[in-house]
Every structure is written in C-alpha cells, then in structure tokens.
Design a protein around this motif. Structure first.
Motif, short mmCIF file in Angstrom:
data_model
loop_
_atom_site.label_atom_id
_atom_site.label_comp_id
_atom_site.label_asym_id
_atom_site.label_seq_id
_atom_site.Cartn_x
_atom_site.Cartn_y
_atom_site.Cartn_z
N ARG A 13 -9.12 -2.02 -14.93
CA ARG A 13 -10.38 -1.46 -14.20
C ARG A 13 -11.19 -2.46 -13.64
NH1 ARG A 13 -10.41 3.85 -17.20
NH2 ARG A 13 -9.94 3.71 -18.68
N CYS A 15 -12.43 -1.05 -8.23
CA CYS A 15 -13.30 -0.11 -7.93
C CYS A 15 -13.62 -0.97 -6.81
CB CYS A 15 -14.99 0.63 -8.71
SG CYS A 15 -15.57 1.22 -7.88
N HIS A 81 -12.48 4.20 -7.68
CA HIS A 81 -11.64 4.29 -9.36
C HIS A 81 -10.16 3.57 -9.74
CE1 HIS A 81 -15.98 3.95 -9.75
NE2 HIS A 81 -15.45 5.29 -9.72
N SER A 83 -7.04 2.42 -12.35
CA SER A 83 -7.47 1.63 -13.96
C SER A 83 -5.61 1.77 -14.23
CB SER A 83 -8.28 2.93 -14.58
OG SER A 83 -7.48 4.25 -15.09
#
Length: 337
Positions: A13, A15, A81, A83
């Motif tokens: 993950r 960001c 974000h 993932s």
C-alpha cells in the motif's frame, strides 16, 4: 500443487498527492499516470517470486487486463491510495489485483477505486531469458483455487487471441528508401500541462526548446546510422503557447554536405480546448549535426536523396546557403563543419 495465493501472501500500500506533473492541461490526472502507479504490482510479484530460499529473480509484466477508470482524479487536494495484492498463481504467471482510490484531504471523501488486473512472470537474475516457475500459493478454499485457475486460463487465451489479431492487422508496407528525406523524418507530440506553464498559463519557452532539441538528434542518427552531435543552431523564433495545447515537433532532413547534415525543426501548437483558435506555428529552427565515430572522430555523411518535389526544393535552398557560408571570409562567420 499450484493454486491461487492467499490474500495476505504479498501486498503493498502506498499513498501520495497528485501534482501538476501528473495532470493534463485540463487539470485531471492522466490515465497513464494511474497505470504507472498500478505497476506497484511488480513489487508484490517480485516478493512472491523470491519467497523460496535460494531464488533470485525479478517479476516482469506480461499482460494487463482491462483497466476501468471509474472516477476522475484531480491534482492538488487529493491523495491517491494504491493497493496491490497477489490474488492467484499458476505454474508461470502471477495475478495481481491493483486498486487506486482517490481521497480528498480536505473533506475526507473517497471516490470509487480505479481497478486493474495485471499478470507477471519471474525472470532469473542470473539468466534473464530464463523463466523459472512461480512458488505455489496456498489458499484455504478450493472454490477460490478453481476461480484462480479459470482466470489464468482466460488470460492465456486472451494473449493468443491478441497475438493473432495483431498479426492479421499488421500488413507489410513499403518503407521509404534509405538516405531519403522521408526515411529519416521523425516527430514528437506533447500535451502542455500545468508543470510546463507559468502561473499565468503560458508554456515556458524551455519546454519548447527541449522538445525541439530532441528531434534533430533522432533524424540525424537515422540518416547517418551512428551517433551525432549538434554543431550549430540557427536563430530560434518562439511564439506564445498556452497550457492545454498539443505541441507537435517534426524534423526533416533538408541538406547534407560531406561532413554535416541540416535539419529543419518546425513546431506547431494546436489549442485542443479552444474551438475558435486554429493550429499555428510555435517555434521554427534549423540544426546542423555532425556524425561521430566511437572514438569521437567525424565521419562522412551519406548523401541525402530528395524523394519529393518539396524535398528537392529544400535541398537546393540548403545547398545555396551552404555555398554562401563557405564563400565568406573566415572570421565573419563561424566555420561550418
């Protein structure tokens, strides 16, 4: 037995804030920027492929399934974000699901994620052309295992269909003859975005200069079949270009002497967001390039073959200018290569 990997086998993950360099002229984040972030799948795939002791390999992208951009992203007040998660494995490919979600840092609202499914294979670091098998993934439920196998077989079939379709569409066509003006002609297209512009929406002249400088090197290298360097650049004219314009820079060979080539590099601007304004010239320049050997010595230039009436006219004009420069006494002008 080979099978889908567990959901927690390998995931990642990240960001970051979308910046002007990520956006188009209208302020929206480019689809290519989102797809580039989807390459986070390479990290989780490489982790999985190296999960067995003694393995040293890297994951390489082999196929990207349909990517759905469910909601637009804007620069500035939106955090993105990303993932990436390994969702299944088979004997060779690794399936990774990537979600890209936009979140407003001011209102805390989230938009539906943009989704993509990508497939990777392992490449050995010791022998790049070797494709080792993928470590098996364990999954607790058999139905998920069967689903993973179905997706794997579907992507293999899709690869074959795409290859066959492209093979049928790629018709052999006659290429321009070597040493002609058409053979070496090249160009580049660039959409001027916020990172290219001033606060008032005017594109920096340096952006146009950088685009103009790259094209003649390609044209000269195609013609000379070797590395070339810029020997001189004529006076450059710049015209106002605004943010959101398509800038098209083309390069064409106009004249060759025994040791140098002359390349005309016009640049045009197309205001794609303004229906009232037509395409216009943004820059105009002439470059003189010299081919060099690996030792840095000048090489003879293959003589240009004008293959159209326009190319013949430009060649005659270039020849006349070259002879005039050669006839000038030394000191009044820089010697030509």
């Amino acid at each position: 037995m080979w099978g889908p990997a567990a959901e927690t086998l390998s995931s990642l993950r990240i960001c970051r804030i979308m910046r002007p360099a990520d956006a188009s002229g209208a302020g929206g984040v480019r689809g290519g920027t989102i797809l580039k972030m989807a390459e986070a799948g390479a990290t989780v795939s490489t982790r999985h492929c190296n999960s067995q002791i003694g393995r040293r390999c890297v994951a390489a992208l082999v196929r990207a399934e349909r990517a759905d951009f469910l909601s637009p992203m804007r620069i500035g007040a939106h955090a993105t974000h990303v993932s990436a998660e390994v969702t299944s494995t088979s004997k060779r490919p690794v399936e990774v699901r990537v979600n890209v979600m936009s979140e407003s840092v001011l209102t805390d609202t989230k938009k539906p994620p943009n989704e993509a499914t990508v497939w990777y294979v392992a490449l050995s670091l010791k022998k790049v052309d070797k494709v080792p098998g993928v470590p098996p993934g364990l999954y607790p439920r058999q139905e998920r295992e069967a689903e993973g196998w179905k997706r794997c077989e579907a992507q293999k079939l899709g690869c074959r269909e795409t290859t066959q379709r492209n093979g049928d569409a790629a018709r052999p066509r006659r290429n321009p003859e070597p040493d002609t003006a058409s053979y070496s002609q090249s160009g580049v297209l660039h959409l001027a975005g916020p990172s290219d512009s001033t606060l008032h929406g005017l594109v920096h002249a340096g952006v146009s200069t950088k685009l103009v400088d790259g094209v003649p090197g390609i044209v000269a290298a195609r013609h000379c079949k070797t590395n070339t360097v810029t020997a001189s650049v004529d006076a450059t004219n710049f015209y106002k270009v605004t943010e959101g314009c398509d800038i098209t820079v083309s390069g064409r060979m106009t004249f060759t002497s025994n040791q140098s080539v002359e390349i005309e590099v016009p640049g045009d601007a197309d205001p794609v967001q303004d229906n009232l304004q037509t395409r216009y010239q943004a820059a105009s320049d002439f470059f003189t390039c010299v081919p060099l050997s690996q030792e840095g010595r000048s090489l003879p230039v293959p003589q240009l073959v004008p293959d159209t009436e326009d190319a013949k006219k430009r060649f005659e004009e270039g020849s006349g200018q070259y002879l005039q420069m050669k006839a000038k006494p030394q000191g009044q002008a820089e010697p030509q290569p």
